[in-house]
Design a protein around this motif. Structure first.
Motif, PDB file in Angstrom:
ATOM      1  N   GLN A  99       0.674  -1.229   0.231  1.00 26.01           N
ATOM      2  CA  GLN A  99       0.059   0.047   0.145  1.00 26.01           C
ATOM      3  C   GLN A  99       0.905   1.225  -0.032  1.00 26.01           C
ATOM      4  OE1 GLN A  99      -3.085   0.285   3.001  1.00 26.01           O
ATOM      5  NE2 GLN A  99      -2.991  -1.894   3.104  1.00 26.01           N
ATOM      6  N   LEU A 100       1.938   1.238   0.802  1.00 28.78           N
ATOM      7  CA  LEU A 100       2.835   2.713   0.826  1.00 28.78           C
ATOM      8  C   LEU A 100       3.517   2.854  -0.504  1.00 28.78           C
ATOM      9  CD1 LEU A 100       4.303   1.862   4.581  1.00 28.78           C
ATOM     10  CD2 LEU A 100       2.857   3.708   4.130  1.00 28.78           C
ATOM     11  N   LYS A 101       3.524   4.388  -0.484  1.00 33.21           N
ATOM     12  CA  LYS A 101       4.425   4.895  -1.534  1.00 33.21           C
ATOM     13  C   LYS A 101       5.819   4.635  -1.189  1.00 33.21           C
ATOM     14  CE  LYS A 101       1.301   8.834  -2.075  1.00 33.21           C
ATOM     15  NZ  LYS A 101       1.275  10.381  -1.941  1.00 33.21           N
ATOM     16  N   ALA A 102       6.683   4.806  -2.196  1.00 33.18           N
ATOM     17  CA  ALA A 102       8.213   4.611  -1.781  1.00 33.18           C
ATOM     18  C   ALA A 102       8.312   5.865  -0.812  1.00 33.18           C
ATOM     19  CB  ALA A 102       8.834   4.820  -3.162  1.00 33.18           C
ATOM     20  N   GLY A 103       9.171   5.542   0.264  1.00 34.25           N
ATOM     21  CA  GLY A 103       9.432   6.634   1.321  1.00 34.25           C
ATOM     22  C   GLY A 103       8.382   6.695   2.250  1.00 34.25           C
ATOM     23  N   GLY A 104       7.212   6.106   2.105  1.00 32.96           N
ATOM     24  CA  GLY A 104       5.973   6.188   3.134  1.00 32.96           C
ATOM     25  C   GLY A 104       6.247   5.625   4.515  1.00 32.96           C
ATOM     26  N   THR A 105       5.581   5.930   5.445  1.00 36.43           N
ATOM     27  CA  THR A 105       5.879   5.504   6.748  1.00 36.43           C
ATOM     28  C   THR A 105       4.851   4.434   7.403  1.00 36.43           C
ATOM     29  OG1 THR A 105       6.798   7.732   7.611  1.00 36.43           O
ATOM     30  CG2 THR A 105       5.799   6.447   9.159  1.00 36.43           C
ATOM     31  N   LEU A 106       5.363   3.538   8.143  1.00 35.11           N
ATOM     32  CA  LEU A 106       4.634   2.620   8.838  1.00 35.11           C
ATOM     33  C   LEU A 106       4.721   2.853  10.395  1.00 35.11           C
ATOM     34  CD1 LEU A 106       2.632   0.089   9.429  1.00 35.11           C
ATOM     35  CD2 LEU A 106       4.781  -1.309   8.892  1.00 35.11           C
ATOM     36  N   ALA A 107       3.685   2.860  11.054  1.00 32.45           N
ATOM     37  CA  ALA A 107       3.831   3.240  12.463  1.00 32.45           C
ATOM     38  C   ALA A 107       3.059   2.031  12.990  1.00 32.45           C
ATOM     39  CB  ALA A 107       3.456   4.478  12.938  1.00 32.45           C
ATOM     40  N   ILE A 108       3.617   1.204  13.843  1.00 32.83           N
ATOM     41  CA  ILE A 108       2.885   0.087  14.513  1.00 32.83           C
ATOM     42  C   ILE A 108       3.138   0.286  16.127  1.00 32.83           C
ATOM     43  CG2 ILE A 108       2.750  -2.368  15.116  1.00 32.83           C
ATOM     44  CD1 ILE A 108       3.934  -3.018  12.391  1.00 32.83           C
ATOM     45  N   ALA A 164      15.269   2.083   7.626  1.00 34.75           N
ATOM     46  CA  ALA A 164      15.334   3.063   8.821  1.00 34.75           C
ATOM     47  C   ALA A 164      14.178   2.526   9.741  1.00 34.75           C
ATOM     48  CB  ALA A 164      14.958   4.305   8.140  1.00 34.75           C
ATOM     49  N   ILE A 165      14.267   1.407  10.187  1.00 32.10           N
ATOM     50  CA  ILE A 165      13.368   0.753  11.278  1.00 32.10           C
ATOM     51  C   ILE A 165      13.850   1.338  12.718  1.00 32.10           C
ATOM     52  CG2 ILE A 165      12.715  -1.438  12.383  1.00 32.10           C
ATOM     53  CD1 ILE A 165      13.124  -2.592   9.304  1.00 32.10           C
ATOM     54  N   LYS A 166      12.874   1.664  13.411  1.00 36.49           N
ATOM     55  CA  LYS A 166      13.218   2.141  14.848  1.00 36.49           C
ATOM     56  C   LYS A 166      12.256   1.551  15.797  1.00 36.49           C
ATOM     57  CE  LYS A 166      14.184   6.562  15.057  1.00 36.49           C
ATOM     58  NZ  LYS A 166      13.970   7.931  15.149  1.00 36.49           N
ATOM     59  N   ARG A 167      12.573   1.108  16.717  1.00 36.81           N
ATOM     60  CA  ARG A 167      11.765   0.355  17.817  1.00 36.81           C
ATOM     61  C   ARG A 167      11.884   1.118  18.958  1.00 36.81           C
ATOM     62  NH1 ARG A 167      10.185  -5.194  16.416  1.00 36.81           N
ATOM     63  NH2 ARG A 167      10.899  -5.769  14.595  1.00 36.81           N
ATOM     64  N   VAL A 168      10.810   1.698  19.441  1.00 31.17           N
ATOM     65  CA  VAL A 168      10.881   2.566  20.626  1.00 31.17           C
ATOM     66  C   VAL A 168      10.018   2.150  21.811  1.00 31.17           C
ATOM     67  CG1 VAL A 168      10.150   4.890  21.648  1.00 31.17           C
ATOM     68  CG2 VAL A 168      10.892   4.539  19.172  1.00 31.17           C
ATOM     69  N   TYR A 169      10.838   1.841  23.056  1.00 31.55           N
ATOM     70  CA  TYR A 169       9.973   1.161  24.262  1.00 31.55           C
ATOM     71  C   TYR A 169      10.070   2.281  25.226  1.00 31.55           C
ATOM     72  CZ  TYR A 169      12.044  -3.079  21.571  1.00 31.55           C
ATOM     73  OH  TYR A 169      12.326  -3.895  20.600  1.00 31.55           O
ATOM     74  N   VAL A 208       4.932   0.765  26.659  1.00 30.72           N
ATOM     75  CA  VAL A 208       4.345   1.084  25.386  1.00 30.72           C
ATOM     76  C   VAL A 208       5.476   0.604  24.194  1.00 30.72           C
ATOM     77  CG1 VAL A 208       3.317   2.807  23.684  1.00 30.72           C
ATOM     78  CG2 VAL A 208       3.065   2.991  26.141  1.00 30.72           C
ATOM     79  N   VAL A 209       5.094  -0.036  23.368  1.00 28.72           N
ATOM     80  CA  VAL A 209       6.085  -0.057  22.135  1.00 28.72           C
ATOM     81  C   VAL A 209       5.780   0.528  20.887  1.00 28.72           C
ATOM     82  CG1 VAL A 209       5.307  -2.479  21.397  1.00 28.72           C
ATOM     83  CG2 VAL A 209       7.551  -1.737  20.873  1.00 28.72           C
ATOM     84  N   MET A 210       6.635   1.303  20.233  1.00 26.48           N
ATOM     85  CA  MET A 210       6.155   1.803  18.942  1.00 26.48           C
ATOM     86  C   MET A 210       7.086   1.518  17.961  1.00 26.48           C
ATOM     87  SD  MET A 210       4.970   5.869  20.139  1.00 26.48           S
ATOM     88  CE  MET A 210       4.011   6.071  18.814  1.00 26.48           C
ATOM     89  N   ILE A 211       6.663   1.042  16.843  1.00 23.51           N
ATOM     90  CA  ILE A 211       7.808   0.687  15.662  1.00 23.51           C
ATOM     91  C   ILE A 211       7.607   1.539  14.414  1.00 23.51           C
ATOM     92  CG2 ILE A 211       8.567  -1.187  14.154  1.00 23.51           C
ATOM     93  CD1 ILE A 211       7.377  -3.344  16.202  1.00 23.51           C
ATOM     94  N   PHE A 212       8.602   2.047  13.799  1.00 29.26           N
ATOM     95  CA  PHE A 212       8.635   3.091  12.923  1.00 29.26           C
ATOM     96  C   PHE A 212       9.385   2.226  11.709  1.00 29.26           C
ATOM     97  CE2 PHE A 212       8.161   5.592  16.418  1.00 29.26           C
ATOM     98  CZ  PHE A 212       6.948   5.952  16.482  1.00 29.26           C
ATOM     99  N   ALA A 213       8.969   2.261  10.490  1.00 31.30           N
ATOM    100  CA  ALA A 213       9.573   1.621   9.063  1.00 31.30           C
ATOM    101  C   ALA A 213       9.236   2.607   7.813  1.00 31.30           C
ATOM    102  CB  ALA A 213       9.382   0.203   9.144  1.00 31.30           C
TER     103      ALA A 213
END
Length: 305
Positions: A142-151, A208-213, A296-301
């Protein structure tokens, strides 16, 4: 939205969920929560804000804020009545323009959304109910190139400063998890218990995967609810950030709040069926409030070009 009075079908058509109670007793997504999501997206050169997609949207809690930042918002959820309720809250109650939204009753794993059209996907408090591998593949499509996923996922709160109360509260969740039986719940627990570290991002599609705890005291065991486990799939290149003492996820709560909070989780277990563990918690509290801290955990990709 927290002032809206609704009582609609929730997670399963076989089990009603009082969304008014959900909005009152579940944590509120505060400023820092959305700031982390939008800052990650805005940092990328050429970031666009045309279409956001709130997946597993429920009654549209996250959709409301997405609508402030994006030209249009897709709201999707597989459950009966959810998108209808989201439409009511956002358009009839919040007076947002209907033209801004698209409402879909669809799963995270398979949707009708066109490929390469979404700037940002938000999947908040829902990934544990999916097949994560299939869902991540669909998000990539679904995402555009460079688009963001936030889980994102917040666990049940922990008790600070009172070991007896924490042990009693742990007993409540132990009793609850024994009632949560079946393939869907087992899969959810395996995802939850790893702090979402069983979610894999294929390197050919993601960067650019980032996991925030948050509020986990440097330990992913803060998210563990029972003994169901899964393989952790965090790669060496992925960034891990630990954030402690985020007061937006902290509060002082009494026995009535604890009962009302648990009632917002599935499956709903009548108090009488867990009376012994509730009695122990009430004795441990001694008529006082306890300080809760929610991990809380937040994952960005980012979708690779």
């Amino acid at each position: 939205m927290a002032n809206v009075s609704v009582n609609e079908l929730g997670f399963s058509p076989k089990q009603g969920v009082n969304w008014s109670n959900y909005l009152v007793y579940r944590p509120v997504y505060q400023t820092s929560f959305f700031k982390r999501i939008f800052d990650y997206h805005a940092e990328k050169p050429g970031a666009t804000w045309t279409v956001g997609h709130d997946i597993g949207a429920g009654c549209g809690i996250v959709s409301f804020t997405l609508a402030i930042h994006f030209d249009s918002v897709i709201i999707s959820d597989p459950n009966d009545g959810y998108v209808t309720l989201a439409k009511k809250l956002l358009i009839e109650e919040a007076s947002l323009p209907e033209s801004k939204f698209t409402f879909l009753q669809e799963t995270a794993e398979e949707t009708s959304v066109d490929s390469g059209t979404i700037d940002l996907i938000a999947a908040c408090e829902c990934i544990q109910w999916t097949n994560p591998k299939a869902a991540i593949s669909e998000f990539s499509r679904q995402l555009k190139a460079g688009g963001t996923l936030a889980i994102t996922y917040y666990a049940r709160p922990l008790i600070d400063g009172n070991e007896r109360v924490q042990n009693a509260w742990k007993g409540v969740w132990g009793a609850h998890s024994k009632k949560a039986q079946g393939e869907v719940f087992d899969r959810a627990f395996r995802t939850i218990n790893t702090a979402l570290e069983n979610i894999e991002f294929p390197e050919g599609e993601w960067e650019a995967i980032k996991r925030v705890y948050i509020n986990a005291r440097g330990d992913v065991n803060a998210f563990v609810m029972n003994n169901l486990v899964d393989e952790r799939k965090v790669k060496e290149k992925e960034e891990k950030i630990w954030v402690e003492d985020d007061e937006e996820w902290v509060g002082m709560k009494d026995i009535e709040w604890f009962k009302a909070y648990l009632a917002t989780w599935v499956p709903y277990i009548p108090e009488a069926e867990m009376q012994d563990v509730w009695d122990e918690l009430e004795l441990a509290l001694e008529g006082k409030k306890a300080r809760i801290r929610t991990p809380v955990v937040m994952i960005f990709a980012t979708r690779r070009a």
